[in-house]
Write a protein that holds these residues in place. Sequence first.
Motif: not given
Lengths: 111, 113
Positions: B35, B37, B40-43, B45, B48, B90, B102, B104-106
Amino acid sequence: DQQVKQNSPSLSVQEGRISILNCDYTNSMFDYFLWYKKYPAEGPTFLISISSIKDKNEDGRFTVFLNKSAKHLSLHIVPSQPGDSAVYFCAASRNDYKLSFGAGTTVTVRA
Amino acid sequence: NAGVTQTPKFQVLKTGQSMTLQCAQDMNHEYMSWYRQDPGMGLRLIHYSVGAGITDQGEVPNGYNVSRSTTEDFPLRLLSAAPSQTSVYFCASYGQGANTEAFFGQGTRLTVV
């Protein structure tokens, strides 16, 4: 076109009071909803989820409510604590692994 | 238990350069995803994978390539970096069943100048 919307970019609440975060979605095929919490410089961490066959799910101080007819869900945090200050993301999926996220709401808990 | 590990944490690239963002998980999860980030857009995709050797495009795949040669690793390649790819990336992995949380990594903060 964002299918999951969090219309409040920020929320400020006093410690001990209730925090209510809202989320709307447009895709009626979504059947699973999740909330993630994110601290600065860290990845999102899972908080709570709800299946579309339920209208409420509770886990300690966190409760998620789902209103399918309104395509709306909300997260209640009671009581709010300083450690709850973070960005909260609403997410939805269609029984697959592809999550659609909202833009997030930044919660600040005031002492 | 390391979970999902992303490297590097920070990276600055010049326009046109290529690089690979690394992601590894030690939970034996079949499903992994990338993903980005943006404010204003979030995450959103990017790509995958449902298992080793199987990948597919997400919502915003242009300019990125992925491969999945092992269950553990899912690298994301930027072919020719553009300023529009400045973002926080991410990687996530999932347990069995589509409706699972899910992990998530850092994150990797990438700046393209």
